[in-house]
Design a protein around this motif. Structure first.
Motif, PDB file in Angstrom:
ATOM      1  N   GLU A   1       0.869  -1.141  -0.095  1.00 26.79           N
ATOM      2  CA  GLU A   1      -0.107   0.069  -0.086  1.00 26.79           C
ATOM      3  C   GLU A   1       0.896   1.248   0.044  1.00 26.79           C
ATOM      4  O   GLU A   1       0.604   2.283   0.656  1.00 26.79           O
TER       5      GLU A   1
ATOM      6  N   LYS B   1       3.672   1.694   1.132  1.00 28.44           N
ATOM      7  CA  LYS B   1       4.739   1.855   2.074  1.00 28.44           C
ATOM      8  C   LYS B   1       5.769   0.802   1.945  1.00 28.44           C
ATOM      9  O   LYS B   1       5.355  -0.517   1.914  1.00 28.44           O
TER      10      LYS B   1
ATOM     11  N   ILE C   1       7.876  -1.970   3.314  1.00 28.98           N
ATOM     12  CA  ILE C   1       7.787  -2.749   4.505  1.00 28.98           C
ATOM     13  C   ILE C   1       9.152  -3.496   4.722  1.00 28.98           C
ATOM     14  O   ILE C   1       9.311  -4.692   5.736  1.00 28.98           O
TER      15      ILE C   1
ATOM     16  N   MET D   1       5.975  -3.267  12.399  1.00 33.99           N
ATOM     17  CA  MET D   1       5.215  -4.239  11.624  1.00 33.99           C
ATOM     18  C   MET D   1       4.121  -4.761  12.382  1.00 33.99           C
ATOM     19  O   MET D   1       3.179  -5.167  11.811  1.00 33.99           O
TER      20      MET D   1
ATOM     21  N   LEU E   1       0.910  -3.567  11.087  1.00 31.72           N
ATOM     22  CA  LEU E   1       0.618  -4.095   9.618  1.00 31.72           C
ATOM     23  C   LEU E   1       0.266  -5.572   9.672  1.00 31.72           C
ATOM     24  O   LEU E   1      -0.235  -5.957   8.407  1.00 31.72           O
TER      25      LEU E   1
ATOM     26  N   ASP F   1      -3.209  -6.484   8.395  1.00 31.62           N
ATOM     27  CA  ASP F   1      -3.528  -6.301   6.931  1.00 31.62           C
ATOM     28  C   ASP F   1      -2.824  -7.606   6.246  1.00 31.62           C
ATOM     29  O   ASP F   1      -3.457  -7.823   5.176  1.00 31.62           O
TER      30      ASP F   1
END
Length: 369
Positions: free
Chosen positions: A94, A96, A98, A106, A109, A112
């Motif tokens: 999205e 970003k 990671i 993290m 996240l 998601d």
């Protein structure tokens, strides 16, 4: 499989399209596991499990990763969920990056990005009840539900085809298919946007596989899920996928939509894999040429130079040993990494060879090119 979906943004009158947007982008992803020996544990080599993957996943689609055992599929899935730290490359979710986020960063996240594990026996704690297993994500993420965690868990169990009465039972009281449903319920608890499914039906009986596959498709339609499916059963992949990426020794050798790949495969390795798929129609089976690859899969510790498949390929020529073919688009949405692609026109073959000579990374790695 993809369906046309939209989602409210929370702003009155504004609808955000779900399909077609890029959810996940991977660029040059590499994972090497060091080999250490001696008293000082000096590195003497590395297992090149994943070596330069580049692909993207759009919202609402199912992208499948296929290939022989040891090709790096599961490692890729663990990298995408950040259960493993990449050696190099970028993972963008999205918008970003990671790739190298700390555990603390993290954690939010994790809501998601979730994973369905291959082994329904080993992925569930035998000492915990189903209620505790499925409710764990709520506790770990400190998520409060309107009617309490128990009610939310029981609704999830119903959603995946189990009974709310199973809440207080233990994993050993369930069959393999039921255990996998429990794992799926746990994965869905936080309503993730991306699910990495690592061979979710390979450990199940054939009679149960179809039920679990249909369940995953129904859940995708209901919750606008995006899947990265890891599998080796090409019959299952054909049923569930929108696009398919074929991996060999840590690299993607072909990437195409499902119809194009199954009807007109371009990489020789893909052709060999598809020739091994059982065909129930005896008349069609008699006409099919079974391709038997010679030799074993080379070691990922010391993979062949240039094209990694050239040691087993019936079309290999000198250029395959000196210049690595890049993953180039030979038809709309159809990419292949081969100097002499199958089912290709002379123009497409010329495009593949020209791209290999013009690719700067290829030329740098192979001075002969």
């Amino acid at each position: 499989m993809t369906t046309a979906n939209t989602e409210s943004t929370g702003v009155p009158g504004v609808i955000e399209p779900k399909i077609g947007e890029e959810l996940l982008s991977v660029e040059g992803l590499v994972k090497h596991f060091p080999i250490r020996k001696g008293l000082l544990q000096r590195q003497t080599g590395a297992v090149q499990a994943v070596d330069g993957l580049t692909f993207n996943v759009t919202r609402g689609e199912t992208l499948s990763l296929v290939g022989e055992s040891g090709c790096g599929k599961t490692t890729t899935g663990r990298l995408l969920t950040r259960l493993l730290e990449p050696t190099s490359g970028r993972i963008v979710f999205e918008g970003k990056d990671i790739s190298h986020l700390s555990e603390g960063k993290m954690r939010p996240l994790r809501r998601d990005v979730q994973m369905i594990f291959q082994d329904p026996y080993g992925s569930l704690n035998p000492r915990h009840t189903v209620g505790k297993i499925v409710g764990a994500p709520y506790k770990l993420q400190n998520v409060k539900t309107e009617q309490g965690t128990k009610k939310a868990v029981q609704e999830l169990l119903e959603l995946v085809g189990l009974s709310p009465e199973h809440y207080n039972r233990y994993p050993h009281e369930f069959s393999g298919g039921q255990r996998q449903r429990i794992g799926i319920a746990r994965t869905l608890a936080l309503r993730p946007k991306l699910i990495v499914a690592d061979e979710p039906v390979s450990a199940l009986d054939v009679s149960i596989q179809a039920q679990v596959v249909n369940l995953l498709e129904d859940l995708q339609s209901e919750f606008d899920l995006t899947y990265v499916m890891i599998a080796h059963d090409l019959s299952v992949v054909r049923h569930v996928s929108d696009r398919v990426a074929v991996m060999y020794l840590g690299k993607i050798v072909e990437l195409a939509d499902r119809v194009s790949l199954y009807e007109k495969p371009m990489h020789p390795y893909t052709v060999a894999l598809l020739s091994a798929v059982p065909i129930p129609d005896t008349k069609r089976k008699a006409k099919q040429d079974r391709i038997r690859l010679q030799g074993d899969v080379p070691s990922p510790i010391n993979p062949p130079p240039a094209c990694r498949f050239h040691t087993r390929c019936w079309k290999a020529q000198e250029i395959c040993k000196t210049i690595e073919p890049p993953l180039v688009e030979l038809a709309p949405g159809h990419r292949s990494a081969c100097h002499f692609p199958e089912n290709a026109t002379p123009e497409q073959e010329a495009t593949a060879q020209a791209a290999a000579k013009e690719d700067p990374a290829t030329s740098k790695q192979n001075p002969a090119g």
